[in-house]
Design a protein around this motif. Structure first.
Motif, PDB file in Angstrom:
ATOM      1  N   ASP A  62       0.831  -1.210   0.000  1.00 40.14           N
ATOM      2  CA  ASP A  62       0.000   0.000   0.000  1.00 40.14           C
ATOM      3  C   ASP A  62       0.865   1.260   0.000  1.00 40.14           C
ATOM      4  O   ASP A  62       0.615   2.208  -0.750  1.00 40.14           O
ATOM      5  CB  ASP A  62      -0.919  -0.011   1.223  1.00 40.14           C
ATOM      6  CG  ASP A  62      -1.649   1.299   1.413  1.00 40.14           C
ATOM      7  OD1 ASP A  62      -2.607   1.560   0.670  1.00 40.14           O
ATOM      8  OD2 ASP A  62      -1.248   2.083   2.311  1.00 40.14           O
ATOM      9  N   ARG A  63       1.914   1.278   0.829  1.00 42.54           N
ATOM     10  CA  ARG A  63       2.805   2.455   0.876  1.00 42.54           C
ATOM     11  C   ARG A  63       3.600   2.577  -0.431  1.00 42.54           C
ATOM     12  O   ARG A  63       3.860   3.694  -0.905  1.00 42.54           O
ATOM     13  CB  ARG A  63       3.765   2.319   2.058  1.00 42.54           C
ATOM     14  CG  ARG A  63       3.122   2.433   3.436  1.00 42.54           C
ATOM     15  CD  ARG A  63       2.456   3.786   3.660  1.00 42.54           C
ATOM     16  NE  ARG A  63       1.102   3.825   3.091  1.00 42.54           N
ATOM     17  CZ  ARG A  63       0.482   4.920   2.705  1.00 42.54           C
ATOM     18  NH1 ARG A  63       1.104   6.088   2.792  1.00 42.54           N
ATOM     19  NH2 ARG A  63      -0.744   4.878   2.205  1.00 42.54           N
ATOM     20  N   TYR A  64       3.953   1.443  -1.006  1.00 42.31           N
ATOM     21  CA  TYR A  64       4.682   1.450  -2.285  1.00 42.31           C
ATOM     22  C   TYR A  64       3.835   2.101  -3.383  1.00 42.31           C
ATOM     23  O   TYR A  64       4.314   2.955  -4.137  1.00 42.31           O
ATOM     24  CB  TYR A  64       5.045   0.019  -2.647  1.00 42.31           C
ATOM     25  CG  TYR A  64       5.380  -0.219  -4.104  1.00 42.31           C
ATOM     26  CD1 TYR A  64       6.532   0.320  -4.677  1.00 42.31           C
ATOM     27  CD2 TYR A  64       4.533  -0.994  -4.904  1.00 42.31           C
ATOM     28  CE1 TYR A  64       6.832   0.091  -6.023  1.00 42.31           C
ATOM     29  CE2 TYR A  64       4.833  -1.224  -6.239  1.00 42.31           C
ATOM     30  CZ  TYR A  64       5.978  -0.680  -6.795  1.00 42.31           C
ATOM     31  OH  TYR A  64       6.271  -0.896  -8.116  1.00 42.31           O
ATOM     32  N   VAL A  65       2.573   1.711  -3.473  1.00 44.28           N
ATOM     33  CA  VAL A  65       1.688   2.282  -4.486  1.00 44.28           C
ATOM     34  C   VAL A  65       1.435   3.760  -4.203  1.00 44.28           C
ATOM     35  O   VAL A  65       1.438   4.589  -5.124  1.00 44.28           O
ATOM     36  CB  VAL A  65       0.347   1.509  -4.533  1.00 44.28           C
ATOM     37  CG1 VAL A  65      -0.627   2.182  -5.505  1.00 44.28           C
ATOM     38  CG2 VAL A  65       0.583   0.064  -4.940  1.00 44.28           C
ATOM     39  N   CYS A 105       4.999   5.611  -4.961  1.00 49.95           N
ATOM     40  CA  CYS A 105       5.565   5.442  -6.307  1.00 49.95           C
ATOM     41  C   CYS A 105       4.549   5.708  -7.418  1.00 49.95           C
ATOM     42  O   CYS A 105       4.925   6.114  -8.517  1.00 49.95           O
ATOM     43  CB  CYS A 105       6.147   4.043  -6.458  1.00 49.95           C
ATOM     44  SG  CYS A 105       7.507   3.685  -5.319  1.00 49.95           S
ATOM     45  N   TYR A 106       3.261   5.466  -7.124  1.00 50.43           N
ATOM     46  CA  TYR A 106       2.219   5.688  -8.143  1.00 50.43           C
ATOM     47  C   TYR A 106       1.050   6.467  -7.539  1.00 50.43           C
ATOM     48  O   TYR A 106      -0.087   5.960  -7.484  1.00 50.43           O
ATOM     49  CB  TYR A 106       1.727   4.358  -8.709  1.00 50.43           C
ATOM     50  CG  TYR A 106       2.810   3.519  -9.320  1.00 50.43           C
ATOM     51  CD1 TYR A 106       3.253   3.763 -10.627  1.00 50.43           C
ATOM     52  CD2 TYR A 106       3.399   2.482  -8.600  1.00 50.43           C
ATOM     53  CE1 TYR A 106       4.257   2.990 -11.195  1.00 50.43           C
ATOM     54  CE2 TYR A 106       4.403   1.706  -9.161  1.00 50.43           C
ATOM     55  CZ  TYR A 106       4.822   1.968 -10.453  1.00 50.43           C
ATOM     56  OH  TYR A 106       5.814   1.197 -11.011  1.00 50.43           O
ATOM     57  N   SER A 110      14.054   4.536  -3.554  1.00 49.72           N
ATOM     58  CA  SER A 110      14.499   4.997  -4.868  1.00 49.72           C
ATOM     59  C   SER A 110      13.615   6.131  -5.374  1.00 49.72           C
ATOM     60  O   SER A 110      14.111   7.127  -5.934  1.00 49.72           O
ATOM     61  CB  SER A 110      14.490   3.829  -5.860  1.00 49.72           C
ATOM     62  OG  SER A 110      14.839   4.273  -7.158  1.00 49.72           O
ATOM     63  N   SER A 111      12.308   6.010  -5.159  1.00 46.50           N
ATOM     64  CA  SER A 111      11.383   7.034  -5.628  1.00 46.50           C
ATOM     65  C   SER A 111      11.485   8.313  -4.803  1.00 46.50           C
ATOM     66  O   SER A 111      11.474   9.421  -5.343  1.00 46.50           O
ATOM     67  CB  SER A 111       9.944   6.493  -5.573  1.00 46.50           C
ATOM     68  OG  SER A 111       9.022   7.459  -6.014  1.00 46.50           O
ATOM     69  N   VAL A 112      11.618   8.156  -3.490  1.00 42.83           N
ATOM     70  CA  VAL A 112      11.677   9.328  -2.604  1.00 42.83           C
ATOM     71  C   VAL A 112      12.952  10.123  -2.832  1.00 42.83           C
ATOM     72  O   VAL A 112      12.947  11.365  -2.790  1.00 42.83           O
ATOM     73  CB  VAL A 112      11.564   8.888  -1.126  1.00 42.83           C
ATOM     74  CG1 VAL A 112      11.903  10.047  -0.188  1.00 42.83           C
ATOM     75  CG2 VAL A 112      10.161   8.363  -0.837  1.00 42.83           C
ATOM     76  N   MET A 113      14.044   9.431  -3.084  1.00 43.55           N
ATOM     77  CA  MET A 113      15.312  10.144  -3.285  1.00 43.55           C
ATOM     78  C   MET A 113      15.316  11.012  -4.534  1.00 43.55           C
ATOM     79  O   MET A 113      16.154  11.904  -4.676  1.00 43.55           O
ATOM     80  CB  MET A 113      16.471   9.142  -3.347  1.00 43.55           C
ATOM     81  CG  MET A 113      16.717   8.398  -2.042  1.00 43.55           C
ATOM     82  SD  MET A 113      16.906   9.478  -0.607  1.00 43.55           S
ATOM     83  CE  MET A 113      18.428  10.330  -1.036  1.00 43.55           C
ATOM     84  N   ALA A 122       7.257  12.103   2.709  1.00 49.62           N
ATOM     85  CA  ALA A 122       7.076  10.767   2.127  1.00 49.62           C
ATOM     86  C   ALA A 122       7.571   9.690   3.075  1.00 49.62           C
ATOM     87  O   ALA A 122       6.900   8.662   3.285  1.00 49.62           O
ATOM     88  CB  ALA A 122       7.807  10.690   0.794  1.00 49.62           C
ATOM     89  N   PHE A 123       8.747   9.895   3.662  1.00 51.04           N
ATOM     90  CA  PHE A 123       9.292   8.902   4.589  1.00 51.04           C
ATOM     91  C   PHE A 123       8.467   8.804   5.867  1.00 51.04           C
ATOM     92  O   PHE A 123       8.355   7.731   6.472  1.00 51.04           O
ATOM     93  CB  PHE A 123      10.744   9.233   4.940  1.00 51.04           C
ATOM     94  CG  PHE A 123      11.739   8.754   3.916  1.00 51.04           C
ATOM     95  CD1 PHE A 123      11.738   7.440   3.481  1.00 51.04           C
ATOM     96  CD2 PHE A 123      12.690   9.619   3.391  1.00 51.04           C
ATOM     97  CE1 PHE A 123      12.654   6.985   2.533  1.00 51.04           C
ATOM     98  CE2 PHE A 123      13.615   9.182   2.449  1.00 51.04           C
ATOM     99  CZ  PHE A 123      13.589   7.864   2.016  1.00 51.04           C
ATOM    100  N   SER A 124       7.883   9.934   6.303  1.00 53.95           N
ATOM    101  CA  SER A 124       7.139   9.941   7.563  1.00 53.95           C
ATOM    102  C   SER A 124       5.901   9.059   7.490  1.00 53.95           C
ATOM    103  O   SER A 124       5.441   8.524   8.502  1.00 53.95           O
ATOM    104  CB  SER A 124       6.740  11.370   7.938  1.00 53.95           C
ATOM    105  OG  SER A 124       5.833  11.904   6.987  1.00 53.95           O
ATOM    106  N   THR A 125       5.335   8.898   6.270  1.00 54.73           N
ATOM    107  CA  THR A 125       4.165   8.033   6.132  1.00 54.73           C
ATOM    108  C   THR A 125       4.517   6.558   6.294  1.00 54.73           C
ATOM    109  O   THR A 125       3.640   5.729   6.485  1.00 54.73           O
ATOM    110  CB  THR A 125       3.498   8.240   4.751  1.00 54.73           C
ATOM    111  OG1 THR A 125       4.412   7.844   3.722  1.00 54.73           O
ATOM    112  CG2 THR A 125       3.113   9.691   4.539  1.00 54.73           C
TER     113      THR A 125
END
Length: 315
Positions: free
Chosen positions: A121-124, A127-128, A223-226, A237-240
């Motif tokens: 869920d966090r990945y989607v 990243c999307y 990778s996406s956050v960086m 983004a990281f805090s979520t």
């Protein structure tokens, strides 16, 4: 020792944490407090998610299911131990022992799958983000939970049925406060190759695959956050993911500690403590991790408690 066929076994004896009568009241109070905190904390999270429409999202849907799973895991093991300490009867019936093994495997495996679903869920979401509502439909979330429950239930039933085929010796003492699969298998006088094969295969499947999925998800997330240009954006983004990462670390960290303890130590007490860290501590701490690190959960809890207080004052 003369073997006794499993049909003649009426009960096992749970040795618990200690046989020292002076320590038992302390252990009873400690476990009772941990159990009540676990139930109250996870129940508050579940009710907050259900009652607050702002939390009707996939992330909090999985969180509510995780809280329910934590309640079930603790209820499977701790109440029996508390009753044993009060009445000084540490026996457990053969059927009760098999049932406890089955439920521990069901809820332990379900928690592993839920953590993997939460990482997806966090990945989607990160990243999307534009396709999040399309990819994470409520129907998909419900199917993920139901399929995970079905898979873990089938796995638990298979393990329970393979225990049924075992014969046991006259020494039926389990050096634990609940019926753990490994300890019960060790009491058998018959061939346990199939049981061990299934146990290690299931551990690899139900711990390794979800963990691999979690690692893959967070690799893609990092990778996406960086690639986000602003520092505030990266932090947001990281805090979520912070709460979820903490829960994953706690769950898999204690599970890995249990595995290492059983591999490098023959001490029954150390193995019991390691198991306690796996089936008691994470379930108690999960609500605190999410409520302390998540403003939306904090707001929902404050709103829930405020409404309850107003209702009592008005009534």
């Amino acid at each position: 020792m003369d073997p006794i066929n499993q049909t003649l076994v009426s009960e096992f004896l749970l040795l618990g944490l200690t046989d020292d009568p002076e320590l038992q009241p302390l252990i009873f109070s400690l476990f009772l407090a941990m159990y009540l905190v676990t139930i109250l904390g996870n129940l508050l999270i579940t009710v907050a998610v259900i009652s607050d429409s702002h939390l009707h999202t996939p992330m909090y849907f999985f969180l509510a299911n995780l809280s329910i799973t934590d309640i079930c895991t603790s209820t499977t093991t701790i109440p029996k131990m508390l009753v044993d300490l009060q009445i000084q009867d540490h026996s457990i019936t053969y059927i009760g022992c098999l049932s406890q093994i089955c439920f521990v495997l069901i809820f332990g495996g379900l928690e592993s799958f839920l953590l993997a679903a939460m990482s997806y869920d966090r990945y989607v979401a990160i990243c999307y983000p534009l396709r999040y509502t399309v990819l994470m439909k409520p129907q998909l979330c419900a199917v993920l939970v139901l399929v995970s429950l079905l898979i873990t239930t089938v796995n638990a039933l298979i393990h329970s049925l393979t225990v049924l085929r075992l014969s046991f010796c006259t020494h039926l003492e389990i050096p634990h406060f609940f019926c753990e699969l490994v300890q019960v298998i060790k009491l058998s006088c018959s061939d346990i190759f199939l049981n061990n094969l299934l146990m290690y295969s299931a551990t690899t499947l139900f711990a390794g695959i979800p963990l691999a999925g979690i690692i893959f998800s967070y690799t893609q997330i990092v990778s996406s956050v960086m690639r986000i240009p602003s520092g505030d954006g990266r932090y947001k983004a990281f805090s979520t993911c912070g709460s979820h990462l903490s829960v994953v670390s706690l769950f898999y960290g204690t599970a890995f500690g249990l595995y290492m303890s059983s591999e490098v130590s023959d001490s029954s007490f150390k193995n019991v403590v390691a198991s306690m860290m796996y089936v008691v501590i994470p379930q108690m701490l999960n609500p605190f991790i999410y409520s302390l690190r998540n403003r939306e959960i904090q707001g929902a809890l404050r709103h829930l408690l405020h409404n309850k207080l107003v209702f009592k004052l008005c009534s």
